[in-house]
Design a protein around this motif. Sequence first.
Motif, PDB file in Angstrom:
ATOM      1  N   ARG A 121      54.444  -2.292  -2.602  1.00  0.00           N
ATOM      2  CA  ARG A 121      54.498  -3.637  -3.189  1.00  0.00           C
ATOM      3  C   ARG A 121      53.089  -4.147  -3.520  1.00  0.00           C
ATOM      4  N   THR A 172      56.458   0.820   2.561  1.00  0.00           N
ATOM      5  CA  THR A 172      57.127  -0.131   1.665  1.00  0.00           C
ATOM      6  C   THR A 172      56.169  -1.252   1.260  1.00  0.00           C
ATOM      7  N   LYS A 173      55.451  -1.758   2.248  1.00  0.00           N
ATOM      8  CA  LYS A 173      54.502  -2.839   1.981  1.00  0.00           C
ATOM      9  C   LYS A 173      53.386  -2.378   1.043  1.00  0.00           C
ATOM     10  N   SER A 177      61.246   4.297  -6.054  1.00  0.00           N
ATOM     11  CA  SER A 177      62.272   4.288  -5.011  1.00  0.00           C
ATOM     12  C   SER A 177      61.805   5.135  -3.831  1.00  0.00           C
ATOM     13  N   ASP A 191      63.469  -1.721  -5.521  1.00  0.00           N
ATOM     14  CA  ASP A 191      64.486  -2.492  -4.803  1.00  0.00           C
ATOM     15  C   ASP A 191      64.587  -2.135  -3.320  1.00  0.00           C
ATOM     16  N   VAL A 192      63.607  -1.454  -2.782  1.00  0.00           N
ATOM     17  CA  VAL A 192      63.660  -1.036  -1.373  1.00  0.00           C
ATOM     18  C   VAL A 192      63.306  -2.227  -0.478  1.00  0.00           C
ATOM     19  N   GLU A 193      64.190  -2.536   0.472  1.00  0.00           N
ATOM     20  CA  GLU A 193      63.963  -3.644   1.396  1.00  0.00           C
ATOM     21  C   GLU A 193      63.530  -3.158   2.782  1.00  0.00           C
ATOM     22  N   LYS A 194      63.948  -1.949   3.156  1.00  0.00           N
ATOM     23  CA  LYS A 194      63.638  -1.437   4.491  1.00  0.00           C
ATOM     24  C   LYS A 194      62.163  -1.075   4.602  1.00  0.00           C
ATOM     25  N   ASP A 195      61.578  -1.424   5.752  1.00  0.00           N
ATOM     26  CA  ASP A 195      60.182  -1.045   6.006  1.00  0.00           C
ATOM     27  C   ASP A 195      60.134   0.366   6.580  1.00  0.00           C
TER      28      ASP A 195
END
Length: 458
Positions: free
Chosen positions: A319, A315-316, A377, A339-343
């Motif tokens: 970004r 995820t990081k 996503s 919009d993904v918040e989970k790592d």
Amino acid sequence: MKQKTKGLTFKIWIYLALFLTLIIAFIWIFQVALLNSFYEYRTNRLVEKMATLTSHYYNKEKDTSYYDKLAYNNNACIEIERDSELLYSSNMQRGCLITDNYSYKTDFLNSNKNNMMYKLVNPVLDNKTLIYAIKLDEDTVAYINVSLEPTDPAISVIREELVFITIIIYLSSFILAYFISKRISTPILKINNMAKKMSKGDFDTPIVVNENIDEINELSDTLNQTRLELSKINETRRDLLLNVSHDLKTPLTMIQAYAEMARDLNKNDEEKRTENLNVIIDESMRLNELVNNILELSKSEANLDNLKIEEFNLTKEIRVILDRFSYLREKENYNFIFDVEKDYLIKADKTKIDQVIYNLLINAINYTGDDKKVIMSIEEYKKYLRVKITDTGKGIKKEELDKIWDKYYTNEKNHKRNKIGTGLGLSIVKNILIKHKFKYGVTSKVNKGTTFYFDINI
């Protein structure tokens, strides 16, 4: 046409002919050179058997008809004597020993043995004769006489016929061997001629060989498959040379043009000169990226790059990569949605997965619609994570989906200069994902957009 002495047809013909010659030679050796030896061996076994039967008949007190039949069936002579007085003789058979020399009888009687074997020459037929002497009781002796050489006239006839049969078989077999060799070699030579055309760049002519030989048909199918693959490679090579030349020429032309402008036209205008130099720098960076991508792709296809597996935050990383395109968001109003918040922690080669994501983003940027929207996503499944990159462009036709992973393939008729990137991105993506053994693919709807995805094993 002169026959090639090293050709396949000639070789097969010669080998078949030699094989036939060996068979005929074996037959002649057996029939001529070894016949007498075999006949003598067989006669020895026959005489011993006859002696056993003669002793049996005598002990059972059989009448003389038994001896007559035994002698007649085996073309032998049987004499039975008691105290040198003749009790029975079948001395009417052809080949019986007729002589006044009875030294073998005296020798046997004086030997005190139960049986003895003698080899003499029959003076009547001048052939070797075998005599087997056996004691039937204390006073009675049987002498069994058989020729050691085949004396039947049929033997001579058979040998004469063998000469004619050999000549006929030899000639007909040589002709047959030639046609067999032609039958086997013709399709192979045909395939060879077609393979020569392939070596000269003719990939359009199919190899058609319909034979009743499975191996030849399989060879034909294999070469046809090879022809199709080579045709595809040749087409890809032409496209690659054309497109690489195009992408190399464009930045080089721009670098030269803006360098000349900075030197000749804008040397006193600092602002214009700075703009010219910035264009030169951008095009140099683009040129450098193209060369690096070509080298990267070559290393990947040659298996010269090894994976360095490590655990990192997917995820990081996404970004971080999206931040590289912030200038497109600010200057050209591109809309990047993630919009993904989970790592999500994964194990892979971090540098190469970054390349995959980066190249797929570049592809989406180049082909997205007028809304300039790019959506990323991560979907979580039981055994894998699916990373998806979607654009809103004109989409890809169904029949072209399998081709887009090829170098420089474009769904437009003419090659166009990408907004960013080099056109080699999807080929690099494919090679990296194959090395990771990650599943990948693409879905698309015409005039709706395209989604690229890849699955990361967890």
